[in-house]
Design a protein around this motif. Structure first.
Motif, PDB file in Angstrom:
ATOM      1  N   ARG A 131       0.771  -1.017  -0.491  1.00 46.09           N
ATOM      2  CA  ARG A 131       0.104  -0.262   0.023  1.00 46.09           C
ATOM      3  C   ARG A 131       0.666   1.196  -0.385  1.00 46.09           C
ATOM      4  NH1 ARG A 131      -2.870  -2.056   4.575  1.00 46.09           N
ATOM      5  NH2 ARG A 131      -4.116  -4.080   3.878  1.00 46.09           N
ATOM      6  N   GLN A 132       2.291   0.763   0.656  1.00 46.15           N
ATOM      7  CA  GLN A 132       3.089   2.699   0.571  1.00 46.15           C
ATOM      8  C   GLN A 132       3.732   2.780  -0.703  1.00 46.15           C
ATOM      9  OE1 GLN A 132       2.939   4.469   3.357  1.00 46.15           O
ATOM     10  NE2 GLN A 132       1.454   2.866   4.157  1.00 46.15           N
ATOM     11  N   GLN A 133       3.788   1.515  -1.656  1.00 53.24           N
ATOM     12  CA  GLN A 133       4.334   1.680  -2.566  1.00 53.24           C
ATOM     13  C   GLN A 133       3.226   2.442  -3.764  1.00 53.24           C
ATOM     14  OE1 GLN A 133       6.203  -2.579  -2.075  1.00 53.24           O
ATOM     15  NE2 GLN A 133       7.001  -1.330  -4.437  1.00 53.24           N
ATOM     16  N   VAL A 134       2.402   1.941  -3.128  1.00 55.83           N
ATOM     17  CA  VAL A 134       1.114   2.447  -4.243  1.00 55.83           C
ATOM     18  C   VAL A 134       0.969   3.873  -4.421  1.00 55.83           C
ATOM     19  CG1 VAL A 134      -1.993   2.671  -4.396  1.00 55.83           C
ATOM     20  CG2 VAL A 134      -0.208  -0.288  -4.448  1.00 55.83           C
ATOM     21  N   LEU A 135       0.671   3.802  -2.703  1.00 60.15           N
ATOM     22  CA  LEU A 135       0.953   5.424  -2.367  1.00 60.15           C
ATOM     23  C   LEU A 135       2.107   6.080  -2.900  1.00 60.15           C
ATOM     24  CD1 LEU A 135      -0.764   7.092  -0.050  1.00 60.15           C
ATOM     25  CD2 LEU A 135       0.737   6.777   1.450  1.00 60.15           C
ATOM     26  N   ILE A 136       3.149   5.952  -3.326  1.00 64.15           N
ATOM     27  CA  ILE A 136       4.151   6.383  -3.220  1.00 64.15           C
ATOM     28  C   ILE A 136       3.577   7.082  -5.333  1.00 64.15           C
ATOM     29  CG2 ILE A 136       6.367   7.158  -4.790  1.00 64.15           C
ATOM     30  CD1 ILE A 136       7.180   5.414  -1.408  1.00 64.15           C
TER      31      ILE A 136
ATOM     32  N   GLY B  94      -0.087  11.988  -9.469  1.00 65.04           N
ATOM     33  CA  GLY B  94      -0.252  13.457  -9.136  1.00 65.04           C
ATOM     34  C   GLY B  94      -1.047  14.529  -9.087  1.00 65.04           C
ATOM     35  N   ARG B  95      -1.444  13.189  -7.714  1.00 67.29           N
ATOM     36  CA  ARG B  95      -2.572  14.129  -7.064  1.00 67.29           C
ATOM     37  C   ARG B  95      -2.107  13.003  -5.498  1.00 67.29           C
ATOM     38  NH1 ARG B  95      -7.726  15.885  -8.324  1.00 67.29           N
ATOM     39  NH2 ARG B  95      -8.671  14.807  -6.737  1.00 67.29           N
ATOM     40  N   ASP B  96      -2.458  13.393  -4.317  1.00 66.65           N
ATOM     41  CA  ASP B  96      -2.301  12.657  -3.196  1.00 66.65           C
ATOM     42  C   ASP B  96      -3.218  11.332  -2.828  1.00 66.65           C
ATOM     43  OD1 ASP B  96      -0.206  12.686  -0.101  1.00 66.65           O
ATOM     44  OD2 ASP B  96      -2.225  12.714  -0.025  1.00 66.65           O
ATOM     45  N   LEU B  97      -2.946  10.550  -2.697  1.00 62.50           N
ATOM     46  CA  LEU B  97      -4.237   9.745  -2.455  1.00 62.50           C
ATOM     47  C   LEU B  97      -4.715   9.481  -0.897  1.00 62.50           C
ATOM     48  CD1 LEU B  97      -5.371   7.115  -3.068  1.00 62.50           C
ATOM     49  CD2 LEU B  97      -3.410   5.420  -3.232  1.00 62.50           C
ATOM     50  N   ILE B  98      -3.885   9.773  -0.215  1.00 61.55           N
ATOM     51  CA  ILE B  98      -4.600   9.911   1.031  1.00 61.55           C
ATOM     52  C   ILE B  98      -5.673  11.146   0.651  1.00 61.55           C
ATOM     53  CG2 ILE B  98      -4.464  10.589   3.254  1.00 61.55           C
ATOM     54  CD1 ILE B  98      -3.184   7.830   3.570  1.00 61.55           C
ATOM     55  N   ASP B  99      -5.455  12.387   0.687  1.00 61.94           N
ATOM     56  CA  ASP B  99      -5.942  13.194   0.464  1.00 61.94           C
ATOM     57  C   ASP B  99      -7.608  12.783  -1.072  1.00 61.94           C
ATOM     58  OD1 ASP B  99      -4.793  15.431   2.028  1.00 61.94           O
ATOM     59  OD2 ASP B  99      -3.747  16.011  -0.450  1.00 61.94           O
ATOM     60  N   ASP B 100      -7.601  12.469  -1.800  1.00 64.07           N
ATOM     61  CA  ASP B 100      -8.608  11.697  -2.443  1.00 64.07           C
ATOM     62  C   ASP B 100      -9.616  10.985  -1.645  1.00 64.07           C
ATOM     63  OD1 ASP B 100      -7.789  13.620  -4.781  1.00 64.07           O
ATOM     64  OD2 ASP B 100      -7.051  11.449  -6.115  1.00 64.07           O
ATOM     65  N   LEU B 101      -8.625   9.761  -0.674  1.00 60.87           N
ATOM     66  CA  LEU B 101      -9.589   9.277  -0.268  1.00 60.87           C
ATOM     67  C   LEU B 101      -9.999   9.447   1.124  1.00 60.87           C
ATOM     68  CD1 LEU B 101      -6.918   6.388  -0.403  1.00 60.87           C
ATOM     69  CD2 LEU B 101      -9.143   5.778  -0.718  1.00 60.87           C
ATOM     70  N   LYS B 102      -9.362  11.185   1.349  1.00 64.01           N
ATOM     71  CA  LYS B 102     -10.643  11.626   2.796  1.00 64.01           C
ATOM     72  C   LYS B 102     -11.525  12.325   1.854  1.00 64.01           C
ATOM     73  CE  LYS B 102      -7.010  12.304   6.172  1.00 64.01           C
ATOM     74  NZ  LYS B 102      -6.030  13.027   6.764  1.00 64.01           N
ATOM     75  N   SER B 103     -11.328  12.570   0.807  1.00 62.02           N
ATOM     76  CA  SER B 103     -12.446  13.648   0.681  1.00 62.02           C
ATOM     77  C   SER B 103     -13.604  12.445   0.047  1.00 62.02           C
ATOM     78  CB  SER B 103     -12.279  14.551  -0.912  1.00 62.02           C
ATOM     79  OG  SER B 103     -11.766  14.004  -2.157  1.00 62.02           O
ATOM     80  N   GLU B 104     -13.364  11.814  -0.706  1.00 58.77           N
ATOM     81  CA  GLU B 104     -14.146  10.372  -1.627  1.00 58.77           C
ATOM     82  C   GLU B 104     -14.802   9.870  -0.268  1.00 58.77           C
ATOM     83  OE1 GLU B 104     -15.172  10.508  -4.326  1.00 58.77           O
ATOM     84  OE2 GLU B 104     -13.591  11.769  -5.209  1.00 58.77           O
TER      85      GLU B 104
END
Length: 304
Positions: A36-41, A48-58
């Motif tokens: 999951r850490q590799q996917v994050l990077i 070009g987006r932050d995965l955590i931010d996207d998940l939090k907004s969805e």
């Protein structure tokens, strides 16, 4: 495993109108924490987006908390939980006890390092400012991560420790909590198991019964947690899970933390202990207690 593929699958699940929660659950639960850490990077570099931010907004609510927890490296997850337990209104003593009583020296060492880096103060400083009296001393002791982790049992010392505990509790009026702390928070596991056996012989009751009758409140909870983790850590977590769900309402903080933090460590053992102790599977318990996507993701973490 292709980080690129999984990153694209996650983006697709969140792009456009509505969110495909099932796809998010499907993608993330089949990966382990380092994948999951590799996917994050990869997500950041290729999309070009932050995965955590996207998940939090969805996502939202408890479902969001589980997913974000799964995306957090194990040590950092503990660090965040400890901080959450102390900052803000009130203290989540149960969380402090659970993490500090159950982690290994090495895990505690990493937690301390990362805590300082993340928050600019030490874990110990926060514990000291947030708790008090003997309970504080037990937490500080556990937070040093200085327990003997050897396997050597000194039979004479084990007898002496058992006698010490008996004289510090059952035998005297009032309780010498320092003795309990000194022995329970520093000796190695094999030695303590021997001490508990010897104690039963001397006091004619189990050490847990003595702790319950001699102490109260957070201090009692902390020392009981230490004893339970020494005896059988998966059983300790099974009990934490059971108590988080039984009765009215759910203690989501505990349920989420145990499911996320143990999912790759000893979940199979926890499930086995749960079934033995409560005659029902952890799976069926979660199923009856939670709902929606929250339930789906917890059941996937539980497995089986």
């Amino acid at each position: 495993f292709s980080a690129e593929q999984e990153a694209q699958a996650l983006r697709k699940a969140m792009k456009g109108f509505g969110t495909d929660e099932d796809a998010i659950i499907e993608t993330l639960t089949k990966l382990n924490v380092s994948q999951r850490q590799q996917v994050l990077i990869t997500y950041k570099s290729s999309i070009g987006r932050d995965l955590i931010d996207d998940l939090k907004s969805e996502l939202s609510g408890n479902f969001e908390r589980v997913i974000i927890g799964m995306m957090t490296p194990i040590t950092m997850y503990d660090v965040h939980e400890l901080r959450r337990a102390m900052k803000g209104a009130g203290t989540d003593e149960g969380c402090l006890i659970e993490i500090l009583a159950s982690r290994t020296n090495e895990e505690i060492r990493r937690i301390n390092e990362n805590y300082k880096l993340q928050y600019g103060c030490t874990l110990e400083e926060d514990i000291v400012s947030d708790t008090s009296s003997m309970f504080r001393r037990v937490l500080v002791s556990l937070a040093t991560g200085n327990r003997d982790e050897g396997t050597y049992v000194d039979e004479a010392l084990a007898q002496q420790d058992a006698q010490c505990l008996y004289e510090a509790g059952e035998k005297k009026w009032g309780t010498d909590e320092v003795q309990f702390m000194a022995i329970l928070c520093t000796r190695n596991r094999y030695h303590l198991l021997r001490v508990f056996d010897a104690y039963r012989g001397i006091a004619n009751k189990d050490i847990t019964d003595s702790i319950k009758s001699e102490m109260s409140g957070d201090l009692e909870d902390a020392l009981l947690a230490v004893v339970k983790c020494m005896r059988n850590k998966p059983a300790y977590f099974a009990e934490r899970l059971y108590k988080s769900m039984k009765g009215l309402g759910t203690d989501d903080n505990t349920l989420i933390r145990v499911m996320v933090s143990r999912s790759e460590i000893d979940m199979l053992d926890i499930r086995r202990e749960f079934l033995t102790m409560y005659g029902k599977s952890l799976y069926s318990f979660i199923k009856g207690d939670c709902s929606g996507d929250y339930r789906k993701v917890l059941l996937r973490l539980c497995g089986g």
